[in-house]
Design a protein around this motif. Sequence first.
Motif, PDB file in Angstrom:
ATOM      1  N   ASN A  13       0.819  -1.208   0.000  1.00 26.43           N
ATOM      2  CA  ASN A  13       0.000   0.000   0.000  1.00 26.43           C
ATOM      3  C   ASN A  13       0.857   1.265   0.000  1.00 26.43           C
ATOM      4  O   ASN A  13       0.584   2.236   0.721  1.00 26.43           O
ATOM      5  N   LYS A  14       1.908   1.231  -0.852  1.00 31.69           N
ATOM      6  CA  LYS A  14       2.775   2.390  -1.029  1.00 31.69           C
ATOM      7  C   LYS A  14       2.954   2.649  -2.521  1.00 31.69           C
ATOM      8  O   LYS A  14       2.673   1.787  -3.357  1.00 31.69           O
ATOM      9  N   TRP A  15       3.421   3.855  -2.815  1.00 30.01           N
ATOM     10  CA  TRP A  15       3.705   4.166  -4.214  1.00 30.01           C
ATOM     11  C   TRP A  15       4.713   3.159  -4.755  1.00 30.01           C
ATOM     12  O   TRP A  15       5.726   2.885  -4.097  1.00 30.01           O
ATOM     13  N   PRO A  16       4.479   2.571  -5.924  1.00 27.71           N
ATOM     14  CA  PRO A  16       5.447   1.637  -6.497  1.00 27.71           C
ATOM     15  C   PRO A  16       6.797   2.318  -6.722  1.00 27.71           C
ATOM     16  O   PRO A  16       6.855   3.505  -7.079  1.00 27.71           O
ATOM     17  N   TYR A  17       7.872   1.568  -6.522  1.00 29.24           N
ATOM     18  CA  TYR A  17       9.207   2.123  -6.694  1.00 29.24           C
ATOM     19  C   TYR A  17       9.408   2.575  -8.143  1.00 29.24           C
ATOM     20  O   TYR A  17       9.145   1.828  -9.086  1.00 29.24           O
ATOM     21  N   GLY A  18       9.873   3.797  -8.295  1.00 27.79           N
ATOM     22  CA  GLY A  18      10.135   4.335  -9.625  1.00 27.79           C
ATOM     23  C   GLY A  18       8.944   5.028 -10.257  1.00 27.79           C
ATOM     24  O   GLY A  18       9.068   5.595 -11.334  1.00 27.79           O
ATOM     25  N   TRP A  19       7.787   5.023  -9.579  1.00 25.00           N
ATOM     26  CA  TRP A  19       6.593   5.666 -10.147  1.00 25.00           C
ATOM     27  C   TRP A  19       6.548   7.129  -9.733  1.00 25.00           C
ATOM     28  O   TRP A  19       6.635   7.446  -8.549  1.00 25.00           O
ATOM     29  N   ILE A  20       6.392   8.033 -10.699  1.00 23.52           N
ATOM     30  CA  ILE A  20       6.260   9.453 -10.436  1.00 23.52           C
ATOM     31  C   ILE A  20       4.798   9.839 -10.646  1.00 23.52           C
ATOM     32  O   ILE A  20       4.255   9.599 -11.736  1.00 23.52           O
ATOM     33  N   PRO A  21       4.102  10.392  -9.620  1.00 26.36           N
ATOM     34  CA  PRO A  21       2.683  10.748  -9.763  1.00 26.36           C
ATOM     35  C   PRO A  21       2.428  11.595 -11.010  1.00 26.36           C
ATOM     36  O   PRO A  21       3.113  12.588 -11.255  1.00 26.36           O
ATOM     37  N   GLY A  22       1.466  11.151 -11.776  1.00 28.95           N
ATOM     38  CA  GLY A  22       1.091  11.865 -12.981  1.00 28.95           C
ATOM     39  C   GLY A  22       1.949  11.569 -14.185  1.00 28.95           C
ATOM     40  O   GLY A  22       1.625  11.974 -15.302  1.00 28.95           O
ATOM     41  N   ARG A  23       3.070  10.827 -14.006  1.00 25.70           N
ATOM     42  CA  ARG A  23       3.985  10.549 -15.111  1.00 25.70           C
ATOM     43  C   ARG A  23       4.169   9.060 -15.358  1.00 25.70           C
ATOM     44  O   ARG A  23       4.379   8.625 -16.478  1.00 25.70           O
ATOM     45  N   GLY A  24       4.118   8.269 -14.303  1.00 24.98           N
ATOM     46  CA  GLY A  24       4.329   6.846 -14.450  1.00 24.98           C
ATOM     47  C   GLY A  24       5.738   6.468 -14.050  1.00 24.98           C
ATOM     48  O   GLY A  24       6.423   7.206 -13.332  1.00 24.98           O
ATOM     49  N   PHE A  25       6.167   5.285 -14.507  1.00 26.00           N
ATOM     50  CA  PHE A  25       7.505   4.811 -14.157  1.00 26.00           C
ATOM     51  C   PHE A  25       8.566   5.670 -14.837  1.00 26.00           C
ATOM     52  O   PHE A  25       8.497   5.937 -16.032  1.00 26.00           O
ATOM     53  N   VAL A  26       9.547   6.075 -14.080  1.00 22.98           N
ATOM     54  CA  VAL A  26      10.692   6.819 -14.581  1.00 22.98           C
ATOM     55  C   VAL A  26      11.938   6.123 -14.077  1.00 22.98           C
ATOM     56  O   VAL A  26      12.028   5.782 -12.894  1.00 22.98           O
ATOM     57  N   GLU A  27      12.869   5.894 -14.972  1.00 21.52           N
ATOM     58  CA  GLU A  27      14.095   5.202 -14.571  1.00 21.52           C
ATOM     59  C   GLU A  27      14.840   6.030 -13.529  1.00 21.52           C
ATOM     60  O   GLU A  27      14.894   7.262 -13.612  1.00 21.52           O
ATOM     61  N   PRO A  28      15.423   5.384 -12.525  1.00 14.13           N
ATOM     62  CA  PRO A  28      16.136   6.107 -11.481  1.00 14.13           C
ATOM     63  C   PRO A  28      17.259   6.990 -12.003  1.00 14.13           C
ATOM     64  O   PRO A  28      17.582   7.999 -11.417  1.00 14.13           O
ATOM     65  N   ASP A  29      17.872   6.589 -13.135  1.00 12.65           N
ATOM     66  CA  ASP A  29      19.013   7.338 -13.649  1.00 12.65           C
ATOM     67  C   ASP A  29      18.622   8.275 -14.790  1.00 12.65           C
ATOM     68  O   ASP A  29      19.435   8.619 -15.629  1.00 12.65           O
ATOM     69  N   GLU A  30      17.384   8.678 -14.846  1.00 11.47           N
ATOM     70  CA  GLU A  30      16.932   9.558 -15.918  1.00 11.47           C
ATOM     71  C   GLU A  30      17.752  10.847 -15.927  1.00 11.47           C
ATOM     72  O   GLU A  30      17.984  11.468 -14.893  1.00 11.47           O
ATOM     73  N   HIS A  31      18.209  11.249 -17.092  1.00  9.05           N
ATOM     74  CA  HIS A  31      19.091  12.399 -17.242  1.00  9.05           C
ATOM     75  C   HIS A  31      18.277  13.623 -17.633  1.00  9.05           C
ATOM     76  O   HIS A  31      17.390  13.545 -18.492  1.00  9.05           O
TER      77      HIS A  31
END
Length: 423
Positions: free
Chosen positions: A52-70
Amino acid sequence: MAGIRKRPKKNGTATYQVRWLQGGRDGTWENESFEDEDSATDFRDLVEAHGNKWPYGWIPGRGFVEPDEHPHDVPLLDFAREYVDALTSVDIRTREDYHREIKLHFSLLTHRRTDGVDIPATICNLTQRDVSAWVRTEQEGRPNPDSKGRGKKEWLRVPADPKSIRNRHGLLFCIVQSAVDSVPQLRTTNCCKGTKLPRLDHDTDEGMAFLERDEYARVAMEIKDPDARDLADWLVGTGMRWGEATALKVKDLSLASEIPSANIQRAWKKAQRGSPEAYYLGPPKTRKARRLVALSPAQVDTLRRLTAGLEPDSFVFRAAMGGPWRHANFYNRKWLPAVREAMDKGLPKRPRIHDLRHTHVAWLIAAKIPLPAIQVRLGHESIQTTVDRYGHLVRRLDAEIVAAVEAAIAVPAPRADLRVVTG
Protein backbone atom coordinates in the motif's frame (compact mmCIF):
# COMPACT_ATOMS: atom_id res chain seq x y z
CA MET A 1 -6.35 -2.27 0.44
CA ALA A 2 -6.45 0.05 -2.57
CA GLY A 3 -9.70 0.74 -4.33
CA ILE A 4 -10.86 2.08 -7.68
CA ARG A 5 -13.41 4.88 -7.99
CA LYS A 6 -15.05 5.65 -11.30
CA ARG A 7 -15.47 9.39 -11.86
CA PRO A 8 -17.80 10.28 -14.77
CA LYS A 9 -17.15 13.35 -16.90
CA LYS A 10 -19.65 15.74 -18.49
CA ASN A 11 -18.70 14.54 -21.97
CA GLY A 12 -19.83 11.01 -21.18
CA THR A 13 -16.37 9.53 -20.56
CA ALA A 14 -14.89 8.69 -17.20
CA THR A 15 -11.61 8.51 -15.31
CA TYR A 16 -10.67 5.80 -12.86
CA GLN A 17 -9.08 6.88 -9.60
CA VAL A 18 -7.04 4.51 -7.52
CA ARG A 19 -7.17 5.48 -3.78
CA TRP A 20 -5.33 3.96 -0.84
CA LEU A 21 -3.96 4.77 2.60
CA GLN A 22 -0.22 5.18 2.20
CA GLY A 23 1.42 2.49 4.32
CA GLY A 24 -1.81 1.24 5.94
CA ARG A 25 -4.56 2.50 8.26
CA ASP A 26 -2.51 5.23 9.90
CA GLY A 27 -1.27 6.66 6.59
CA THR A 28 -2.55 9.55 4.47
CA TRP A 29 -4.87 9.12 1.52
CA GLU A 30 -3.12 9.00 -1.85
CA ASN A 31 -4.60 8.71 -5.34
CA GLU A 32 -3.69 8.38 -8.99
CA SER A 33 -6.05 8.73 -11.98
CA PHE A 34 -6.20 6.76 -15.23
CA GLU A 35 -8.15 7.04 -18.48
CA ASP A 36 -9.12 3.36 -18.58
CA GLU A 37 -10.10 0.75 -16.01
CA ASP A 38 -7.47 -1.81 -17.04
CA SER A 39 -4.62 0.61 -16.34
CA ALA A 40 -6.19 1.52 -13.02
CA THR A 41 -6.51 -2.16 -12.09
CA ASP A 42 -2.86 -2.84 -12.96
CA PHE A 43 -1.74 0.12 -10.88
CA ARG A 44 -3.92 -0.90 -7.91
CA ASP A 45 -2.28 -4.32 -7.94
CA LEU A 46 1.16 -2.69 -7.95
CA VAL A 47 0.25 -0.49 -4.97
CA GLU A 48 -0.92 -3.51 -2.99
CA ALA A 49 2.18 -5.49 -3.98
CA HIS A 50 4.31 -2.63 -2.55
CA GLY A 51 2.53 -2.72 0.83
CA ASN A 52 0.00 0.00 0.00
CA LYS A 53 2.77 2.39 -1.03
CA TRP A 54 3.70 4.17 -4.21
CA PRO A 55 5.45 1.64 -6.50
CA TYR A 56 9.21 2.12 -6.69
CA GLY A 57 10.13 4.34 -9.62
CA TRP A 58 6.59 5.67 -10.15
CA ILE A 59 6.26 9.45 -10.44
CA PRO A 60 2.68 10.75 -9.76
CA GLY A 61 1.09 11.87 -12.98
CA ARG A 62 3.99 10.55 -15.11
CA GLY A 63 4.33 6.85 -14.45
CA PHE A 64 7.51 4.81 -14.16
CA VAL A 65 10.69 6.82 -14.58
CA GLU A 66 14.09 5.20 -14.57
CA PRO A 67 16.14 6.11 -11.48
CA ASP A 68 19.01 7.34 -13.65
CA GLU A 69 16.93 9.56 -15.92
CA HIS A 70 19.09 12.40 -17.24
CA PRO A 71 17.78 15.98 -17.38
CA HIS A 72 19.22 16.38 -20.90
CA ASP A 73 17.92 13.04 -22.21
CA VAL A 74 16.43 12.97 -25.73
CA PRO A 75 14.88 10.22 -27.89
CA LEU A 76 17.55 8.00 -29.43
CA LEU A 77 16.39 8.60 -33.00
CA ASP A 78 16.53 12.40 -32.56
CA PHE A 79 20.02 12.20 -31.07
CA ALA A 80 21.17 9.85 -33.87
CA ARG A 81 19.88 12.20 -36.59
CA GLU A 82 21.63 15.18 -35.00
CA TYR A 83 24.85 13.17 -34.77
CA VAL A 84 24.75 12.23 -38.46
CA ASP A 85 23.90 15.79 -39.53
CA ALA A 86 26.93 17.08 -37.61
CA LEU A 87 29.42 14.71 -39.28
CA THR A 88 32.01 16.53 -41.38
CA SER A 89 33.97 13.57 -42.74
CA VAL A 90 31.29 11.92 -44.92
CA ASP A 91 29.83 12.76 -48.31
CA ILE A 92 26.19 13.59 -48.91
CA ARG A 93 25.23 10.12 -50.13
CA THR A 94 26.78 8.45 -47.09
CA ARG A 95 24.89 10.84 -44.83
CA GLU A 96 21.67 9.87 -46.60
CA ASP A 97 22.48 6.18 -46.14
CA TYR A 98 23.05 6.74 -42.41
CA HIS A 99 19.68 8.47 -42.09
CA ARG A 100 18.07 5.53 -43.87
CA GLU A 101 19.66 3.09 -41.41
CA ILE A 102 18.34 5.17 -38.51
CA LYS A 103 14.82 5.24 -39.93
CA LEU A 104 14.57 1.58 -40.91
CA HIS A 105 16.69 -0.15 -38.26
CA PHE A 106 17.39 2.04 -35.22
CA SER A 107 13.64 2.51 -34.92
CA LEU A 108 13.54 -1.13 -33.74
CA LEU A 109 15.54 -0.26 -30.62
CA THR A 110 13.50 -0.13 -27.42
CA HIS A 111 14.36 0.02 -23.73
CA ARG A 112 13.06 -2.57 -21.30
CA ARG A 113 12.28 -1.01 -17.94
CA THR A 114 12.85 -2.68 -14.61
CA ASP A 115 9.19 -3.69 -14.51
CA GLY A 116 9.53 -5.54 -17.84
CA VAL A 117 7.69 -2.95 -19.95
CA ASP A 118 9.25 -1.88 -23.27
CA ILE A 119 9.37 1.88 -23.86
CA PRO A 120 10.96 4.04 -26.60
CA ALA A 121 14.73 4.14 -26.40
CA THR A 122 16.52 7.35 -25.46
CA ILE A 123 20.19 8.16 -25.63
CA CYS A 124 20.41 7.80 -21.84
CA ASN A 125 18.20 4.81 -21.05
CA LEU A 126 19.64 2.45 -23.69
CA THR A 127 21.38 -0.54 -22.10
CA GLN A 128 23.61 -3.37 -23.29
CA ARG A 129 20.66 -5.72 -22.92
CA ASP A 130 18.60 -3.49 -25.23
CA VAL A 131 21.37 -3.47 -27.84
CA SER A 132 21.74 -7.26 -27.69
CA ALA A 133 17.97 -7.72 -28.12
CA TRP A 134 18.08 -5.41 -31.15
CA VAL A 135 20.92 -7.41 -32.71
CA ARG A 136 18.88 -10.60 -32.29
CA THR A 137 15.91 -8.95 -33.97
CA GLU A 138 18.12 -7.91 -36.90
CA GLN A 139 19.62 -11.38 -37.12
CA GLU A 140 16.41 -13.40 -36.82
CA GLY A 141 14.04 -11.07 -38.70
CA ARG A 142 10.30 -11.06 -38.16
CA PRO A 143 8.22 -13.74 -39.89
CA ASN A 144 4.75 -12.83 -41.09
CA PRO A 145 2.34 -14.47 -38.62
CA ASP A 146 -0.41 -14.41 -41.27
CA SER A 147 1.59 -16.38 -43.82
CA LYS A 148 0.10 -19.75 -44.72
CA GLY A 149 3.37 -21.59 -44.32
CA ARG A 150 3.43 -22.93 -47.87
CA GLY A 151 6.24 -22.40 -50.31
CA LYS A 152 8.59 -19.46 -49.73
CA LYS A 153 8.66 -18.11 -46.19
CA GLU A 154 7.05 -14.69 -45.81
CA TRP A 155 8.65 -11.96 -43.72
CA LEU A 156 7.56 -8.73 -42.15
CA ARG A 157 11.30 -8.01 -41.83
CA VAL A 158 13.88 -10.11 -43.64
CA PRO A 159 16.87 -11.26 -41.52
CA ALA A 160 19.91 -9.05 -42.05
CA ASP A 161 23.25 -10.48 -43.13
CA PRO A 162 26.11 -10.44 -40.58
CA LYS A 163 28.07 -7.69 -42.35
CA SER A 164 25.07 -5.34 -42.39
CA ILE A 165 24.45 -5.97 -38.70
CA ARG A 166 28.07 -5.20 -37.89
CA ASN A 167 27.95 -1.98 -39.93
CA ARG A 168 24.77 -0.81 -38.20
CA HIS A 169 26.14 -1.72 -34.78
CA GLY A 170 29.30 0.25 -35.63
CA LEU A 171 27.23 3.34 -36.43
CA LEU A 172 25.24 2.93 -33.21
CA PHE A 173 28.50 2.55 -31.26
CA CYS A 174 29.76 5.88 -32.60
CA ILE A 175 26.46 7.60 -31.81
CA VAL A 176 26.42 6.35 -28.20
CA GLN A 177 30.11 7.18 -27.76
CA SER A 178 29.38 10.77 -28.75
CA ALA A 179 26.94 10.89 -25.81
CA VAL A 180 29.72 9.62 -23.53
CA ASP A 181 32.10 12.31 -24.83
CA SER A 182 29.54 15.13 -24.84
CA VAL A 183 29.51 18.15 -22.53
CA PRO A 184 27.48 17.88 -20.38
CA GLN A 185 28.09 14.13 -20.34
CA LEU A 186 24.91 12.21 -21.18
CA ARG A 187 26.30 8.75 -20.43
CA THR A 188 29.20 7.36 -18.43
CA THR A 189 29.63 4.18 -20.50
CA ASN A 190 29.02 2.94 -24.04
CA CYS A 191 26.34 0.23 -23.91
CA CYS A 192 27.47 -1.09 -27.32
CA LYS A 193 30.73 -2.38 -25.89
CA GLY A 194 30.82 -6.13 -25.50
CA THR A 195 27.89 -6.84 -27.81
CA LYS A 196 28.19 -10.33 -29.25
CA LEU A 197 27.78 -9.88 -33.00
CA PRO A 198 27.11 -12.61 -35.59
CA ARG A 199 30.17 -14.05 -37.27
CA LEU A 200 30.91 -12.91 -40.80
CA ASP A 201 31.37 -16.55 -41.79
CA HIS A 202 28.04 -17.59 -40.28
CA ASP A 203 26.61 -18.61 -43.66
CA THR A 204 27.51 -22.00 -45.08
CA ASP A 205 28.16 -20.50 -48.53
CA GLU A 206 31.27 -18.34 -48.83
CA GLY A 207 30.42 -14.81 -49.92
CA MET A 208 33.53 -14.32 -52.05
CA ALA A 209 34.38 -16.19 -55.24
CA PHE A 210 38.05 -16.86 -55.93
CA LEU A 211 38.76 -17.78 -59.54
CA GLU A 212 41.61 -19.98 -60.64
CA ARG A 213 43.53 -18.59 -63.61
CA ASP A 214 41.86 -20.94 -66.06
CA GLU A 215 38.44 -20.10 -64.59
CA TYR A 216 38.97 -16.39 -65.15
CA ALA A 217 40.20 -17.15 -68.67
CA ARG A 218 36.92 -18.98 -69.39
CA VAL A 219 34.92 -15.90 -68.38
CA ALA A 220 37.21 -13.45 -70.16
CA MET A 221 36.96 -15.47 -73.37
CA GLU A 222 33.20 -14.84 -73.40
CA ILE A 223 33.58 -11.04 -73.13
CA LYS A 224 33.30 -10.12 -76.80
CA ASP A 225 33.78 -6.35 -76.43
CA PRO A 226 37.57 -5.67 -76.50
CA ASP A 227 37.22 -2.53 -74.33
CA ALA A 228 35.23 -4.45 -71.74
CA ARG A 229 37.79 -7.25 -71.83
CA ASP A 230 40.60 -4.74 -71.19
CA LEU A 231 38.77 -3.43 -68.13
CA ALA A 232 38.13 -6.92 -66.74
CA ASP A 233 41.78 -7.84 -67.24
CA TRP A 234 42.81 -4.65 -65.45
CA LEU A 235 40.54 -5.32 -62.47
CA VAL A 236 41.80 -8.85 -61.94
CA GLY A 237 45.39 -7.83 -62.65
CA THR A 238 45.58 -4.87 -60.25
CA GLY A 239 42.98 -5.62 -57.55
CA MET A 240 41.58 -2.11 -57.90
CA ARG A 241 38.05 -1.35 -56.80
CA TRP A 242 35.59 -0.72 -59.63
CA GLY A 243 35.19 2.95 -58.72
CA GLU A 244 38.97 3.45 -58.69
CA ALA A 245 39.73 1.72 -61.98
CA THR A 246 36.97 3.46 -63.93
CA ALA A 247 38.03 6.87 -62.52
CA LEU A 248 41.65 6.41 -63.62
CA LYS A 249 42.90 9.16 -65.93
CA VAL A 250 45.86 9.37 -68.31
CA LYS A 251 47.62 11.87 -66.03
CA ASP A 252 47.61 9.26 -63.23
CA LEU A 253 49.94 6.94 -65.11
CA SER A 254 53.73 6.79 -64.82
CA LEU A 255 54.70 4.40 -67.59
CA ALA A 256 58.27 5.52 -68.19
CA SER A 257 59.39 5.16 -64.58
CA GLU A 258 61.80 2.49 -63.42
CA ILE A 259 58.78 0.83 -61.78
CA PRO A 260 55.70 1.81 -63.83
CA SER A 261 52.68 2.60 -61.70
CA ALA A 262 49.15 3.95 -61.55
CA ASN A 263 48.39 6.66 -59.00
CA ILE A 264 45.00 6.18 -57.28
CA GLN A 265 43.72 9.65 -56.39
CA ARG A 266 39.97 9.52 -57.02
CA ALA A 267 36.98 7.20 -57.29
CA TRP A 268 33.37 7.35 -58.40
CA LYS A 269 30.88 8.14 -55.64
CA LYS A 270 27.09 7.86 -55.59
CA ALA A 271 25.51 11.29 -55.80
CA GLN A 272 22.76 12.63 -53.57
CA ARG A 273 19.34 11.20 -54.37
CA GLY A 274 17.52 13.46 -56.78
CA SER A 275 20.73 14.89 -58.27
CA PRO A 276 20.86 15.20 -62.08
CA GLU A 277 23.96 12.97 -62.14
CA ALA A 278 23.97 9.58 -60.44
CA TYR A 279 27.73 9.64 -59.72
CA TYR A 280 30.50 12.15 -59.13
CA LEU A 281 34.29 11.99 -58.73
CA GLY A 282 35.54 12.14 -55.14
CA PRO A 283 38.40 10.88 -52.99
CA PRO A 284 39.07 7.13 -52.69
CA LYS A 285 37.34 5.05 -50.01
CA THR A 286 39.92 5.62 -47.26
CA ARG A 287 43.06 7.64 -46.62
CA LYS A 288 45.31 4.67 -47.41
CA ALA A 289 43.34 4.01 -50.59
CA ARG A 290 45.43 6.82 -52.11
CA ARG A 291 48.29 4.71 -53.34
CA LEU A 292 50.61 3.72 -56.16
CA VAL A 293 49.89 0.40 -57.87
CA ALA A 294 52.90 -1.18 -59.54
CA LEU A 295 52.29 -2.41 -63.10
CA SER A 296 53.57 -5.35 -65.09
CA PRO A 297 55.13 -4.97 -68.57
CA ALA A 298 51.98 -6.45 -70.14
CA GLN A 299 49.81 -3.90 -68.31
CA VAL A 300 52.09 -1.08 -69.47
CA ASP A 301 51.68 -2.25 -73.07
CA THR A 302 47.91 -2.27 -72.67
CA LEU A 303 47.90 1.24 -71.20
CA ARG A 304 50.08 2.60 -74.01
CA ARG A 305 47.62 1.19 -76.51
CA LEU A 306 44.56 2.57 -74.69
CA THR A 307 45.93 6.05 -74.04
CA ALA A 308 47.68 6.80 -77.31
CA GLY A 309 46.71 10.33 -78.45
CA LEU A 310 44.52 11.08 -75.42
CA GLU A 311 44.58 14.24 -73.33
CA PRO A 312 45.94 14.00 -69.75
CA ASP A 313 42.44 14.45 -68.28
CA SER A 314 40.90 11.65 -70.38
CA PHE A 315 39.69 8.46 -68.74
CA VAL A 316 41.84 5.40 -69.39
CA PHE A 317 38.92 2.97 -69.65
CA ARG A 318 36.04 4.21 -71.78
CA ALA A 319 32.71 2.80 -72.91
CA ALA A 320 31.51 2.72 -76.50
CA MET A 321 30.50 6.41 -76.58
CA GLY A 322 33.83 7.53 -75.11
CA GLY A 323 32.59 8.25 -71.60
CA PRO A 324 33.46 6.40 -68.40
CA TRP A 325 32.02 2.96 -67.73
CA ARG A 326 28.99 2.68 -65.47
CA HIS A 327 28.78 -0.37 -63.24
CA ALA A 328 25.20 -1.31 -64.17
CA ASN A 329 25.88 -1.14 -67.90
CA PHE A 330 29.10 -3.14 -67.66
CA TYR A 331 27.54 -5.73 -65.37
CA ASN A 332 24.30 -6.26 -67.29
CA ARG A 333 25.63 -5.97 -70.85
CA LYS A 334 29.17 -7.35 -70.63
CA TRP A 335 29.95 -9.21 -67.42
CA LEU A 336 26.74 -11.11 -66.65
CA PRO A 337 26.27 -12.49 -70.21
CA ALA A 338 29.90 -13.69 -70.20
CA VAL A 339 29.51 -15.38 -66.80
CA ARG A 340 26.29 -17.09 -67.87
CA GLU A 341 27.90 -18.34 -71.06
CA ALA A 342 30.91 -19.65 -69.14
CA MET A 343 28.63 -21.38 -66.61
CA ASP A 344 26.70 -23.02 -69.43
CA LYS A 345 30.03 -24.41 -70.58
CA GLY A 346 30.93 -25.79 -67.17
CA LEU A 347 32.24 -22.90 -65.00
CA PRO A 348 31.40 -24.02 -61.42
CA LYS A 349 31.23 -20.50 -59.93
CA ARG A 350 29.16 -17.34 -60.38
CA PRO A 351 31.65 -14.49 -59.80
CA ARG A 352 30.69 -10.86 -59.30
CA ILE A 353 32.76 -7.99 -60.66
CA HIS A 354 34.14 -7.33 -57.16
CA ASP A 355 35.30 -10.95 -57.01
CA LEU A 356 38.02 -9.97 -59.47
CA ARG A 357 39.58 -8.01 -56.59
CA HIS A 358 39.33 -11.06 -54.34
CA THR A 359 40.77 -13.22 -57.11
CA HIS A 360 43.74 -10.87 -57.47
CA VAL A 361 44.52 -11.34 -53.77
CA ALA A 362 44.24 -15.12 -54.05
CA TRP A 363 46.76 -15.11 -56.88
CA LEU A 364 49.17 -12.94 -54.86
CA ILE A 365 48.92 -15.21 -51.82
CA ALA A 366 49.50 -18.25 -54.02
CA ALA A 367 52.66 -16.49 -55.21
CA LYS A 368 53.73 -16.13 -51.53
CA ILE A 369 53.30 -12.34 -51.39
CA PRO A 370 53.01 -11.40 -47.67
CA LEU A 371 49.77 -9.92 -46.36
CA PRO A 372 51.28 -6.52 -45.39
CA ALA A 373 52.35 -5.99 -49.01
CA ILE A 374 48.87 -6.99 -50.17
CA GLN A 375 47.35 -4.53 -47.71
CA VAL A 376 49.31 -1.68 -49.28
CA ARG A 377 48.45 -2.76 -52.83
CA LEU A 378 44.72 -2.99 -52.08
CA GLY A 379 44.61 0.23 -50.06
CA HIS A 380 43.18 -1.34 -46.90
CA GLU A 381 43.15 1.07 -43.98
CA SER A 382 44.18 -1.69 -41.56
CA ILE A 383 46.14 -4.91 -41.86
CA GLN A 384 43.37 -6.48 -39.77
CA THR A 385 40.98 -5.98 -42.70
CA THR A 386 43.37 -7.88 -44.95
CA VAL A 387 43.86 -10.68 -42.43
CA ASP A 388 40.15 -11.03 -41.65
CA ARG A 389 39.16 -11.15 -45.30
CA TYR A 390 41.96 -13.18 -46.83
CA GLY A 391 43.93 -14.77 -44.01
CA HIS A 392 42.32 -18.17 -44.56
CA LEU A 393 43.88 -18.30 -48.04
CA VAL A 394 47.34 -18.44 -46.49
CA ARG A 395 46.56 -22.11 -45.79
CA ARG A 396 47.78 -22.64 -49.34
CA LEU A 397 51.27 -22.16 -47.91
CA ASP A 398 50.89 -24.96 -45.35
CA ALA A 399 53.29 -27.21 -47.26
CA GLU A 400 55.97 -24.51 -47.24
CA ILE A 401 55.36 -23.81 -43.55
CA VAL A 402 55.69 -27.49 -42.65
CA ALA A 403 58.86 -27.78 -44.73
CA ALA A 404 60.37 -24.73 -43.00
CA VAL A 405 59.56 -26.11 -39.55
CA GLU A 406 60.98 -29.50 -40.44
CA ALA A 407 64.18 -27.93 -41.78
CA ALA A 408 64.55 -25.84 -38.63
CA ILE A 409 64.21 -28.73 -36.19
CA ALA A 410 66.30 -31.12 -38.28
CA VAL A 411 69.48 -29.26 -37.29
CA PRO A 412 70.41 -30.14 -33.70
CA ALA A 413 70.72 -27.16 -31.43
CA PRO A 414 74.15 -26.67 -29.84
CA ARG A 415 74.33 -28.21 -26.36
CA ALA A 416 76.29 -26.94 -23.42
CA ASP A 417 78.99 -29.19 -22.02
CA LEU A 418 77.29 -30.81 -19.06
CA ARG A 419 80.42 -32.52 -17.68
CA VAL A 420 81.27 -31.52 -14.14
CA VAL A 421 84.88 -30.69 -13.57
CA THR A 422 86.01 -31.77 -10.13
CA GLY A 423 89.10 -30.64 -8.42
